[in-house]
Write a protein that holds these residues in place. Structure first.
Motif, mmCIF file in Angstrom:
data_model
loop_
_atom_site.group_PDB
_atom_site.id
_atom_site.type_symbol
_atom_site.label_atom_id
_atom_site.label_comp_id
_atom_site.label_asym_id
_atom_site.label_seq_id
_atom_site.Cartn_x
_atom_site.Cartn_y
_atom_site.Cartn_z
ATOM 1 N N GLN B 132 0.890 -1.154 -0.059
ATOM 2 C CA GLN B 132 -0.119 -0.174 -0.006
ATOM 3 C C GLN B 132 0.884 1.396 -0.105
ATOM 4 O OE1 GLN B 132 -2.769 0.511 3.268
ATOM 5 N NE2 GLN B 132 -3.328 2.654 2.304
ATOM 6 N N ALA B 135 2.327 1.733 -3.383
ATOM 7 C CA ALA B 135 1.323 2.159 -4.387
ATOM 8 C C ALA B 135 1.172 3.771 -3.973
ATOM 9 C CB ALA B 135 -0.187 1.547 -4.087
ATOM 10 N N GLU B 136 1.154 4.236 -3.085
ATOM 11 C CA GLU B 136 0.954 5.586 -2.651
ATOM 12 C C GLU B 136 2.249 6.452 -3.091
ATOM 13 O OE1 GLU B 136 1.019 7.210 1.818
ATOM 14 O OE2 GLU B 136 -0.809 5.528 1.801
ATOM 15 N N CYS B 137 3.537 5.922 -3.048
ATOM 16 C CA CYS B 137 4.582 6.568 -3.783
ATOM 17 C C CYS B 137 4.129 6.743 -5.393
ATOM 18 C CB CYS B 137 5.718 5.741 -3.685
ATOM 19 S SG CYS B 137 6.298 5.799 -1.565
ATOM 20 N N GLU B 138 3.829 5.604 -6.128
ATOM 21 C CA GLU B 138 3.684 5.497 -7.470
ATOM 22 C C GLU B 138 2.429 6.393 -7.661
ATOM 23 O OE1 GLU B 138 3.367 1.363 -7.753
ATOM 24 O OE2 GLU B 138 5.339 1.022 -8.622
ATOM 25 N N ALA B 139 1.507 6.691 -6.678
ATOM 26 C CA ALA B 139 0.411 7.532 -7.195
ATOM 27 C C ALA B 139 0.979 8.975 -7.270
ATOM 28 C CB ALA B 139 -0.603 7.438 -6.036
ATOM 29 N N HIS B 140 2.198 9.161 -6.499
ATOM 30 C CA HIS B 140 2.725 10.583 -6.498
ATOM 31 C C HIS B 140 3.436 10.736 -7.548
ATOM 32 C CE1 HIS B 140 1.527 11.096 -2.135
ATOM 33 N NE2 HIS B 140 1.506 12.348 -2.630
#
Ligand SMILES: Nc1nc2c(ncn2[C@@H]2O[C@H](COP(=O)(O)OP(=O)(O)OP(=O)(O)O)[C@@H](O)[C@H]2O)c(=O)[nH]1
Ligand SMILES: [Mg+2]
Lengths: 614, 169
Positions: B132, B135-140
């Motif tokens: 998770q 994924a958060e990092c990739e979302a940025h």
């Protein structure tokens, strides 16, 4: 109780015999006395004992005691074996860890002075492993000093070159880096010959990093004692890096030894300034492509300076005396060599001339090979021996001459002709024939060949006589025709030259002189007939006299420059042999003139061929 | 004429002991050691790689990790074309340090191409950074690569990706 002290003596023998009552009073007395006695006898020990008890039971006092002994005890133990270290290590490590965990600052403060030197050591190691072999070593190889250093090198396990360098180096710029100031990327790099360099890209980065570090540390902990500033980095006693900074580039100069500060202003600063100036655009737009900075190489190389013992500043380099002496010796040697060579060649030339004058001796080839003269040729058995001439008539050492003489008397005609062809190499247009020892050449040939053929023909085995009657010397013949084509014109009814004819005469004189010079080597004798002419006007007698005068006039003009009169004949032809048929006025002009007729005679036959004098 | 030489400086940033030095050693020399020798200051290394037929000299600055004792010195990033931001998958707090470092780069140096590496992929069972968080990092918009200096997983890819980002930008 004045006596009591004396009476209550311990272990008094009568004491147990005393009555009970008396004894009890007496006992009380004696108990006091005993205590008193004990006190008197034991008190010092008692105090000591109490002290000891107190020391044993009171930790504060004990610690104070221990503290006096501890350092001594640790020293003593440590000098005996390592057990103390082993015992203490885990505790110390643990406490160090927990201390750093609690508050890292003191440790940080403690180690930061070490960081500068640590980085410095790393760079130093990278730069130092560049092996130094260089020509200095050569110079010292053979001297007494060199021998000593060789021994030193052996015993120290160093290379000889290293030892020589250590002894003679004053300073040397070993490497120069051109570094992009912002990123620390190496733009270019040069090293002194024989310096083996580590990866200069990495060293460049490290130099930039440490420069950065010096800058930010210099106000707090970075080794103040060494007087560091960001334009110099001392890596070890004899290795320094000097920085020269321009707005966008940094020059890092690795210097071994003690270089004068003046190098900065004389060489390093001008170099980086020039680079910054010349390559400003490339520096400004630098995006990783270092190719443009190849241009900076000459500037970088100008910084590769060095100075060894006995050598002055590179800027004021002087030639040492011994080099001058060597140069003088060398010059003298060259002069001597030149003289001896010249004399030797003179002697050789004289020898050849002597041989050429010998009947029956023919030189085929000669010269110098491998420092020795060689000569090959043919000689008649009856002719003088060239070897004897060499020994008796010349100062040449016969051992310096390789001679190869072939005895030759006669030869088969076919063979002789073939020999003649291969020896004389007749040019196209010349035919050689051999008839009963008489070699005849027919046709046209250049002057040089004619002259050579005449010289060599009779040297060919089987050739007795050379007939060149039908051999025409092209050059000589061309000259002849040139002269015969010309006329010298005169003023009407006089022996005065017409305008511009003086030059014609002087050109003619030159050509005639050439003829006279070329004729003998070609086996010819020159005879020149000067013929005077007149136009058809006037009476025959006057014209005859006029034509005689005109011819005589030209003869005197030509011979005035020293040409022998003997080869000339003069003749007046009056109007009987006109140069041109007289159909116009200009034809008449050409007939008032002098013309030339030239004979090239075979001297042997010339007597009969001489034209008659009129 | 010879091909032109391209030099690119890149940096490794991250908390202490996340494996920056180990990643460089794996990438440059293909070696790995379990020993931890903390980096003092910075260590410079170099490796040539080929992107689209162009040889690129990567000058790699391995900067000492961020810890309570010492902040990462931003002047080491001067002139860098990009950086690798490294966290340790087994230590959740190193992700926070990474985020904080990236913000500081943006503030003090300016935005640069970077790739986020979560190292020690070989210790998957001990990981504290879960999918998770990734994924958060990739979302940025971060490029995230799981790496292991120990096994070599993802290391080559990480350096090459960064070089491509820099070269093709
Ligand atoms: N299992 C495992 N261990 C690793 C890995 N990478 C590094 N390590 C270990 O982690 C420790 C720290 O590695 P370093 O590379 O020195 O860490 P660093 O980020 O350079 O640390 P600083 O220089 O102090 O900032 C060492 O003991 C390494 O062996 C990995 O991928 N897997
Ligand atoms: Mg490290």
């Amino acid at each position: 109780m004045s006596d009591s002290p004396l009476r209550i003596v311990p272990n008094q023998p009568d004491e147990p015999d005393q009555p009970e009552d008396a004894a009890s009073t007496e006992a009380a007395v004696s108990r006091d006395e005993m205590a008193e006695l004990r006190r008197l006898l034991v008190e010092p020990e008692q105090v000591q004992l109490n002290n000891i008890l107190e020391r044993l039971n009171n930790p504060r006092v004990r610690t104070r005691e221990m503290s006096r002994l501890l350092s001594e005890a640790v020293k003593l133990r440590a000098s005996q074996d390592d057990s103390l270290t082993e015992a203490l290590a885990p505790t110390i490590v643990t406490s160090f860890h927990s201390s750093v965990k609690k508050d890292p600052r003191p440790v940080a403060e403690a180690i930061s002075p070490l960081m500068g030197p640590a980085i410095r050591r790393a760079i130093s190691a990278a730069l130092n492993s560049m092996v130094q072999t260089f020509d200095q070593a050569l110079k010292h190889s053979f001297s007494w000093q060199g021998l000593k250093w060789r021994i030193e090198a052996l015993s120290a396990g160093q290379s000889f070159a290293e030892v020589v360098m250590l002894h003679t180096l004053l300073y040397r710029v070993e490497q120069v880096f051109l570094i992009h100031k912002q990123s620390g990327v190496k733009l270019n790099h040069v090293a002194a010959p024989s310096i083996k360099t580590q990866d200069s890209d990495i060293v460049s980065g490290m130099l930039t990093a440490i420069q950065e570090a010096i800058r930010s540390f210099s106000f707090d902990s970075f080794d103040q004692t060494q007087n560091e500033h960001s334009d110099m980095l001392r890596l070890s006693d004899d290795l320094e890096v000097w920085f020269e900074t321009a707005p966008q580039a940094v020059l890092a100069v690795v210097v071994r030894g003690k270089a004068p500060e003046s190098l900065r202003s004389e060489f390093f600063a001008p170099a980086i300034e020039a680079i910054q100036y010349e390559q400003r655009e490339a520096l400004e737009s630098f995006d990783g492509d270092t190719t443009p900075f190849e241009l900076s190489r000459p500037h970088l190389e100008s910084c590769l300076l060095s100075k060894y013992e006995g050598q002055t500043d590179p800027s004021k380099f002087k030639i040492p005396l011994y080099v001058k002496l060597l140069a003088a010796l060398l010059l003298a040697a060259i002069a001597a060599w030149a003289f001896f060579t010249w004399r030797e060649n003179r002697r050789w030339e004289n020898y050849l001339n002597t041989l050429r004058a010998q009947p029956g001796v023919i030189i085929a080839d000669q010269g110098k090979r491998d420092g020795k003269f060689f000569i090959t040729g043919f000689r008649d058995p009856l002719a003088a021996d060239p070897a004897t001439i060499l020994k008796e008539q010349t100062p040449i050492n016969p051992n310096d001459v390789v001679s190869n003489w072939q005895l030759q008397k006669s030869s088969h005609p076919q063979l002789a002709l073939a020999n003649a062809r291969s020896l004389l190499e007749p040019p196209p247009g010349v035919e050689l024939k051999l008839d009963q020892g008489k070699l005849s050449a027919e046709g046209e040939a250049p002057h040089q060949w004619v002259a050579d053929a005449r010289k060599w023909a009779r040297a060919i085995p089987g050739v007795i006589e050379f007939d060149d009657a039908k051999l025409i010397d092209k050059d000589l013949d061309e000259l002849r025709r040139q002269v015969e084509r010309q006329v010298v014109r005169f003023v009407v009814s006089t022996d005065q030259l017409a305008a511009g004819q003086n030059q014609v005469v002087s050109a003619l004189t030159d050509q005639i002189q050439q003829l006279i010079a070329l004729a003998p080597p070609a086996g010819r004798a020159v005879r020149i007939e000067i013929v005077g002419h007149t136009d058809t006007e006037g009476d025959e007698n006057t014209n005859q006299r006029l034509s005689d005068e005109r011819a005589a006039r030209i003869l005197s003009m030509i011979t005035v420059s020293g040409v022998s009169k003997d080869i000339f004949f003069i003749r007046g032809a009056a109007s009987k042999e006109p140069v041109r048929p007289e159909t116009s006025r200009s034809d008449k002009e050409y007939n008032r003139s002098v013309s030339f007729k030239i004979s090239l005679l075979n001297p042997s036959k010339s007597a009969q061929q001489l034209p008659k004098k009129n | 004429m010879t091909q032109k030489q391209i030099q690119k400086k890149i940096c490794l940033l991250g908390a202490f002991a996340v494996g920056k030095t180990s990643l460089v050693a794996r990438f440059v020399k293909s070696i790995y050691s379990d020993q931890y020798i903390t980096t003092v200051g910075v260590k410079v290394d170099k490796k040539t790689i080929n992107i689209d037929g162009q040889e690129i000299n990567l000058i790699v600055w391995d900067v000492a990790g961020e810890d309570d004792l010492q902040k990462v010195r931003m002047n080491y990033l001067s002139g860098a074309s990009g950086y690798l931001l490294v966290a340790d998958g087994t230590r959740r707090d190193t992700l926070e340090t990474a985020r904080m470092l990236r913000d500081r780069v943006n503030e003090e140096v300016g935005a640069l191409p970077f790739i986020f590496l979560i190292n020690k992929a070989d210790l998957a069972s001990e990981w504290e950074i879960d999918d998770q968080a990734v994924a958060e990092c990739e979302a940025h918009g971060w490029t995230v690569i799981k790496t292991s200096a120990k096994t070599g997983e993802g290391v080559e890819e990480a350096f090459t990706k960064l070089a491509e980002k820099i070269y093709r930008k």
